[in-house]
Design a protein around this motif. Structure first.
Motif, PDB file in Angstrom:
ATOM      1  N   CYS A 139      -4.493  -8.428   6.526  1.00 39.29           N
ATOM      2  CA  CYS A 139      -4.217  -7.097   7.075  1.00 39.29           C
ATOM      3  C   CYS A 139      -3.625  -6.169   6.017  1.00 39.29           C
ATOM      4  O   CYS A 139      -3.963  -4.974   5.968  1.00 39.29           O
ATOM      5  CB  CYS A 139      -3.270  -7.208   8.265  1.00 39.29           C
ATOM      6  N   LEU A 140      -2.738  -6.710   5.184  1.00 40.46           N
ATOM      7  CA  LEU A 140      -2.165  -5.895   4.112  1.00 40.46           C
ATOM      8  C   LEU A 140      -3.252  -5.376   3.191  1.00 40.46           C
ATOM      9  O   LEU A 140      -3.258  -4.196   2.810  1.00 40.46           O
ATOM     10  CB  LEU A 140      -1.168  -6.722   3.300  1.00 40.46           C
ATOM     11  N   LEU A 141      -4.178  -6.252   2.836  1.00 36.36           N
ATOM     12  CA  LEU A 141      -5.266  -5.839   1.950  1.00 36.36           C
ATOM     13  C   LEU A 141      -6.116  -4.761   2.609  1.00 36.36           C
ATOM     14  O   LEU A 141      -6.502  -3.780   1.961  1.00 36.36           O
ATOM     15  CB  LEU A 141      -6.135  -7.049   1.587  1.00 36.36           C
ATOM     16  N   HIS A 142      -6.405  -4.926   3.887  1.00 38.02           N
ATOM     17  CA  HIS A 142      -7.198  -3.913   4.595  1.00 38.02           C
ATOM     18  C   HIS A 142      -6.499  -2.555   4.566  1.00 38.02           C
ATOM     19  O   HIS A 142      -7.140  -1.525   4.322  1.00 38.02           O
ATOM     20  CB  HIS A 142      -7.429  -4.341   6.045  1.00 38.02           C
ATOM     21  N   LEU A 143      -5.187  -2.557   4.801  1.00 34.76           N
ATOM     22  CA  LEU A 143      -4.448  -1.297   4.799  1.00 34.76           C
ATOM     23  C   LEU A 143      -4.448  -0.649   3.419  1.00 34.76           C
ATOM     24  O   LEU A 143      -4.513   0.576   3.290  1.00 34.76           O
ATOM     25  CB  LEU A 143      -3.010  -1.539   5.269  1.00 34.76           C
ATOM     26  N   ILE A 144      -4.361  -1.476   2.399  1.00 32.92           N
ATOM     27  CA  ILE A 144      -4.400  -0.957   1.033  1.00 32.92           C
ATOM     28  C   ILE A 144      -5.755  -0.317   0.736  1.00 32.92           C
ATOM     29  O   ILE A 144      -5.833   0.778   0.164  1.00 32.92           O
ATOM     30  CB  ILE A 144      -4.100  -2.091   0.020  1.00 32.92           C
ATOM     31  N   ARG A 145      -6.816  -0.984   1.105  1.00 37.36           N
ATOM     32  CA  ARG A 145      -8.159  -0.432   0.875  1.00 37.36           C
ATOM     33  C   ARG A 145      -8.356   0.834   1.712  1.00 37.36           C
ATOM     34  O   ARG A 145      -8.984   1.799   1.254  1.00 37.36           O
ATOM     35  CB  ARG A 145      -9.222  -1.470   1.229  1.00 37.36           C
ATOM     36  N   LYS A 146      -7.826   0.839   2.911  1.00 37.58           N
ATOM     37  CA  LYS A 146      -7.967   1.989   3.801  1.00 37.58           C
ATOM     38  C   LYS A 146      -7.165   3.195   3.297  1.00 37.58           C
ATOM     39  O   LYS A 146      -7.560   4.352   3.495  1.00 37.58           O
ATOM     40  CB  LYS A 146      -7.491   1.609   5.204  1.00 37.58           C
ATOM     41  N   SER A 147      -6.043   2.940   2.609  1.00 35.78           N
ATOM     42  CA  SER A 147      -5.200   4.035   2.132  1.00 35.78           C
ATOM     43  C   SER A 147      -5.946   4.928   1.155  1.00 35.78           C
ATOM     44  O   SER A 147      -5.639   6.114   1.005  1.00 35.78           O
ATOM     45  CB  SER A 147      -3.926   3.486   1.475  1.00 35.78           C
ATOM     46  N   LYS A 148      -6.960   4.371   0.493  1.00 34.49           N
ATOM     47  CA  LYS A 148      -7.782   5.168  -0.433  1.00 34.49           C
ATOM     48  C   LYS A 148      -8.543   6.239   0.345  1.00 34.49           C
ATOM     49  O   LYS A 148      -8.603   7.406  -0.052  1.00 34.49           O
ATOM     50  CB  LYS A 148      -8.753   4.260  -1.172  1.00 34.49           C
ATOM     51  N   ARG A 149      -9.098   5.817   1.467  1.00 34.70           N
ATOM     52  CA  ARG A 149      -9.870   6.771   2.287  1.00 34.70           C
ATOM     53  C   ARG A 149      -8.965   7.803   2.944  1.00 34.70           C
ATOM     54  O   ARG A 149      -9.389   8.928   3.222  1.00 34.70           O
ATOM     55  CB  ARG A 149     -10.659   6.002   3.350  1.00 34.70           C
ATOM     56  N   ASP A 150      -7.703   7.396   3.180  1.00 34.94           N
ATOM     57  CA  ASP A 150      -6.759   8.312   3.820  1.00 34.94           C
ATOM     58  C   ASP A 150      -5.988   9.156   2.805  1.00 34.94           C
ATOM     59  O   ASP A 150      -5.119   9.941   3.192  1.00 34.94           O
ATOM     60  CB  ASP A 150      -5.754   7.529   4.674  1.00 34.94           C
ATOM     61  N   ASN A 151      -6.315   8.977   1.509  1.00 31.36           N
ATOM     62  CA  ASN A 151      -5.608   9.698   0.440  1.00 31.36           C
ATOM     63  C   ASN A 151      -4.093   9.509   0.530  1.00 31.36           C
ATOM     64  O   ASN A 151      -3.320  10.449   0.343  1.00 31.36           O
ATOM     65  CB  ASN A 151      -5.947  11.203   0.491  1.00 31.36           C
TER      66      ASN A 151
END
Length: 268
Positions: free
Chosen positions: A55-67
């Motif tokens: 889940c941590l990794l997913h949030l990190i990858r998602k933070s790129k899309r969320d700027n």
């Protein structure tokens, strides 16, 4: 909405996250950054708020899309600490005379290899999309274990290349082997009572060369290597070897046993 993974299996199907991971990610939807960080900082796995590394990794990858650079930096530090912990072989940690803990050169090589390879994937994903990270979102512990296995093989190969082991019983073993043997006790009383450890230990002993196996068997029976008492049996007397030969066989045997028992459960 949770973005689907892109990497394909051999049969053409896309990778899919485990149901338990998907359920947690759905619960995280809509939480504030402050709340996400709070949950990411929880270290106790039994805590219902604990976030698995997937889940941590997913949030990190998602933070790129969320700027969200601030969220990325915070979660990145937490995840990399977990990666470094999982990449550290517990068998390569030892205590210095000062009481401080240290890690062997072999352990450092393995840890750094894993951290570097994972970081390279994360940077590539940050600049685009790296499908190699998709499996980490499915089974993070196994993915790290795979990197660690490769790192161990690479480090072992380098040690053999630059520090060849002596094959002659009377020839001195390398300093690395002697150091490793001195810091390793396969009959550690804190471990030997564990049935799983004992099974693995005895299985590894059976695979040793005959001469090394005999030395280990006698050590297990608590025979001393040498004795000044002519009436007291010692390993040297039983095997008809000089002390140096017995110690060389012991050191080589302990190094092999240490390698066989070095796999630890990953704390990811």
């Amino acid at each position: 909405m949770i973005e689907a993974l892109r990497k394909h299996r051999g049969d053409g199907r896309c990778y899919e996250r485990r149901p338990d991971i998907t359920a947690i990610l759905l619960d995280l939807e809509g939480l504030s950054q402050e709340r996400l960080v709070y949950r990411a900082q929880i270290r106790l796995k039994t805590d219902p708020q604990y976030l698995p590394s997937e889940c941590l990794l997913h949030l990190i990858r998602k933070s790129k899309r969320d700027n969200s650079n601030q969220l990325f930096e915070t979660l990145f530090r937490i995840l990399m600490a977990r990666v470094e912990s999982a990449a550290t072989l517990r068998s390569e940690i030892y205590r210095l005379p000062t009481g401080k803990m240290a890690i062997t050169t072999f352990g450092i090589k393995v840890r750094d290899h894993v951290v570097d390879r994972f970081l390279a994937r994360l940077i590539a994903d940050r600049n685009g999309y790296d499908e190699r990270l998709d499996y980490f979102e499915i089974n993070f512990a196994h993915a790290i274990a795979s990197l660690r296995s490769t790192a161990k093989a690479k480090a072992a190969s380098e040690e053999k290349r630059y520090q060849p082991l002596a094959a002659n019983d009377d020839e001195e073993v390398s300093a690395e082997v002697e150091k490793a043997a001195g810091a390793f006790d396969p009959f550690d009383t804190t471990k030997i009572d564990d049935g799983n450890y004992r099974f693995r230990l005895f299985a590894a002993i059976k695979k040793l060369p005959e001469k090394e196996r005999h030395v280990v068997a006698l050590l297990f029976k608590e025979y001393p290597i040498e004795s000044n008492d002519p009436d007291k049996p010692s390993i040297c007397k039983i095997l008809g070897c000089v002390e140096k030969t017995v110690r060389n066989r012991r050191d080589r045997a302990f190094e092999k046993l240490k390698a066989a028992l070095s796999e630890e459960q990953i704390d990811a």
